[in-house]
Design a protein around this motif. Structure first.
Motif, PDB file in Angstrom:
ATOM      1  N   PRO A 106       1.126  -1.443   0.072  1.00 62.78           N
ATOM      2  CA  PRO A 106      -0.062  -0.192   0.240  1.00 62.78           C
ATOM      3  C   PRO A 106       0.662   1.153   0.586  1.00 62.78           C
ATOM      4  O   PRO A 106       1.913   1.281   0.058  1.00 62.78           O
ATOM      5  N   TYR A 107       0.139   1.872  -0.665  1.00 57.94           N
ATOM      6  CA  TYR A 107       0.607   4.021  -0.988  1.00 57.94           C
ATOM      7  C   TYR A 107       0.066   4.497   0.086  1.00 57.94           C
ATOM      8  O   TYR A 107      -1.471   4.457   0.795  1.00 57.94           O
ATOM      9  N   GLY A 108       1.046   5.101   1.237  1.00 60.17           N
ATOM     10  CA  GLY A 108       0.565   6.077   2.019  1.00 60.17           C
ATOM     11  C   GLY A 108       0.240   7.503   0.908  1.00 60.17           C
ATOM     12  O   GLY A 108      -0.639   8.513   1.788  1.00 60.17           O
ATOM     13  N   LEU A 109       0.695   7.846  -0.270  1.00 60.97           N
ATOM     14  CA  LEU A 109       0.184   9.377  -1.132  1.00 60.97           C
ATOM     15  C   LEU A 109       0.463   8.200  -2.313  1.00 60.97           C
ATOM     16  O   LEU A 109       1.320   7.865  -2.079  1.00 60.97           O
ATOM     17  N   ILE A 110      -0.555   8.758  -3.621  1.00 57.53           N
ATOM     18  CA  ILE A 110      -0.118   9.748  -4.629  1.00 57.53           C
ATOM     19  C   ILE A 110      -0.418  10.069  -5.573  1.00 57.53           C
ATOM     20  O   ILE A 110      -0.838  11.311  -4.533  1.00 57.53           O
ATOM     21  N   ARG A 129      -7.502   3.936  -6.195  1.00 56.70           N
ATOM     22  CA  ARG A 129      -8.268   3.213  -4.878  1.00 56.70           C
ATOM     23  C   ARG A 129      -7.598   1.658  -4.623  1.00 56.70           C
ATOM     24  O   ARG A 129      -7.093   1.909  -3.094  1.00 56.70           O
ATOM     25  N   ALA A 130      -7.469   1.024  -5.322  1.00 55.85           N
ATOM     26  CA  ALA A 130      -6.990  -0.142  -4.496  1.00 55.85           C
ATOM     27  C   ALA A 130      -5.531  -0.158  -3.689  1.00 55.85           C
ATOM     28  O   ALA A 130      -5.523  -0.327  -2.826  1.00 55.85           O
ATOM     29  N   ALA A 131      -4.516   0.593  -4.504  1.00 58.91           N
ATOM     30  CA  ALA A 131      -3.543   0.283  -3.762  1.00 58.91           C
ATOM     31  C   ALA A 131      -2.683   2.068  -2.588  1.00 58.91           C
ATOM     32  O   ALA A 131      -2.342   1.942  -2.066  1.00 58.91           O
ATOM     33  N   LEU A 132      -4.386   2.562  -1.915  1.00 56.37           N
ATOM     34  CA  LEU A 132      -4.053   3.706  -1.162  1.00 56.37           C
ATOM     35  C   LEU A 132      -4.189   2.582   0.075  1.00 56.37           C
ATOM     36  O   LEU A 132      -4.781   2.219  -0.099  1.00 56.37           O
ATOM     37  N   ALA A 133      -3.406   3.271   0.738  1.00 58.84           N
ATOM     38  CA  ALA A 133      -3.264   2.834   2.041  1.00 58.84           C
ATOM     39  C   ALA A 133      -4.601   3.289   3.294  1.00 58.84           C
ATOM     40  O   ALA A 133      -4.790   4.267   2.413  1.00 58.84           O
ATOM     41  N   PRO A 134      -5.285   3.032   3.802  1.00 59.64           N
ATOM     42  CA  PRO A 134      -6.295   3.716   4.566  1.00 59.64           C
ATOM     43  C   PRO A 134      -5.912   5.329   4.941  1.00 59.64           C
ATOM     44  O   PRO A 134      -5.192   5.463   5.611  1.00 59.64           O
ATOM     45  N   GLY A 135      -7.028   6.175   4.814  1.00 56.96           N
ATOM     46  CA  GLY A 135      -6.421   7.352   4.640  1.00 56.96           C
ATOM     47  C   GLY A 135      -5.603   7.945   3.962  1.00 56.96           C
ATOM     48  O   GLY A 135      -5.755   9.219   3.704  1.00 56.96           O
ATOM     49  N   GLY A 136      -5.693   7.318   3.000  1.00 63.28           N
ATOM     50  CA  GLY A 136      -3.863   8.194   1.619  1.00 63.28           C
ATOM     51  C   GLY A 136      -5.056   8.911   0.545  1.00 63.28           C
ATOM     52  O   GLY A 136      -6.392   8.122   0.450  1.00 63.28           O
ATOM     53  N   VAL A 137      -4.522   9.270   0.012  1.00 66.56           N
ATOM     54  CA  VAL A 137      -5.454  10.373  -0.798  1.00 66.56           C
ATOM     55  C   VAL A 137      -4.579  10.607  -1.622  1.00 66.56           C
ATOM     56  O   VAL A 137      -2.892   9.897  -1.950  1.00 66.56           O
TER      57      VAL A 137
END
Length: 257
Positions: A106-110, A129-137
């Motif tokens: 997961p990524y904390g930011l894209i 959307r699928a690659a973002l960590a919870p809370g990530g934008v």
């Protein structure tokens, strides 16, 4: 010049001369990176899509644990690696498109520059959307030069319109609105950085223009010399040897859908 398709224009970024001219573009203000750092959540890993020569990537690597940078141009990535900080161990450069390149979530930011307009939102937004960590934008970054209302600027815009294969310039605000209207992006917030004044020589300004998809020599072809001659004539008529402007940058963030 007849209109060109986005795919045709995008080929300009494969050209080594176009890529070299990227160094004449203004860097993102430091405030942009402060905004992005504030958006980063755990894990402190970032995906930077359409990374180009690393204008965002290298700055992001100052505070991220890892930055995965993706770009479809080998020439762009080669230039990026040669930039100061481009060989940092926190950066992983990947040749590929945002639609198909391998990801390591997961990524904390894209992050994406305005280059996001080259991407297919129906493909990339669900992927983000699928690659973002919870809370990530997803944070979309734009920067533009603002020139004082001067006669030479109006003349140059008319000249660009005569040579450019782009018949309609999509403003950043319209780009974001189109993503929202498509249902592929839900905006959570936005913030502008303070304007940064700068001055560059006419030669450097010409090189900057030649780094764009629509005004590069590879795009203009046989008309490139004519465009350069007519542009320089505008500056000569007004007795200008430098160009002064303010760089205005903005970050819009939200949830890809």
């Amino acid at each position: 010049m007849s209109p060109a398709s986005p795919r045709e224009l995008g080929r300009a970024f494969l050209d080594a001369e176009v890529v070299r001219n990227y160094r004449y573009r203004q860097p993102y203000p430091n405030e942009v990176f402060q905004i992005l750092e504030g958006l980063l959540v755990a894990p402190r890993t970032i995906l930077d899509v359409g990374s180009g020569t690393g204008a965002l990537t290298i700055g992001l690597a100052r505070f991220a644990e890892r930055v995965d940078a993706i770009d479809p141009s080998a020439a762009m990535l080669q230039e990026a690696r040669s930039m100061p900080g481009g060989d940092g161990e926190r950066i992983r450069w990947t040749l590929g498109t945002a639609e198909t390149a391998p990801l390591d979530p997961p990524y904390g930011l894209i992050t994406a520059g305005a280059s996001i307009h080259w991407m297919d939102p129906d493909s990339v937004m669900p992927r983000f959307r699928a690659a973002l960590a919870p809370g990530g934008v997803l944070a979309i970054v734009n920067s533009e030069s603002v020139y004082a209302e001067q006669e030479w600027r109006g003349e140059l815009i008319r000249l660009i319109q005569a040579f450019s294969p782009i018949t309609h310039h999509l403003e950043f605000v319209d780009l974001v609105r189109s993503l929202e209207a498509s249902g592929r992006f839900a905006r959570d917030g936005q913030r502008s950085a303070a304007p940064v004044p700068y001055e560059q020589s006419v030669d450097d300004y010409m090189a900057m223009l030649a780094s764009t998809s629509s005004l590069s020599r590879t795009t203009l072809g046989a008309r490139a010399d004519e465009f350069e001659r007519d542009t320089r004539a505008i500056f000569a008529r007004h007795g200008l040897t430098t160009v002064r402007a303010e760089l205005v940058a903005e970050v819009v963030w939200g949830r890809p859908q």
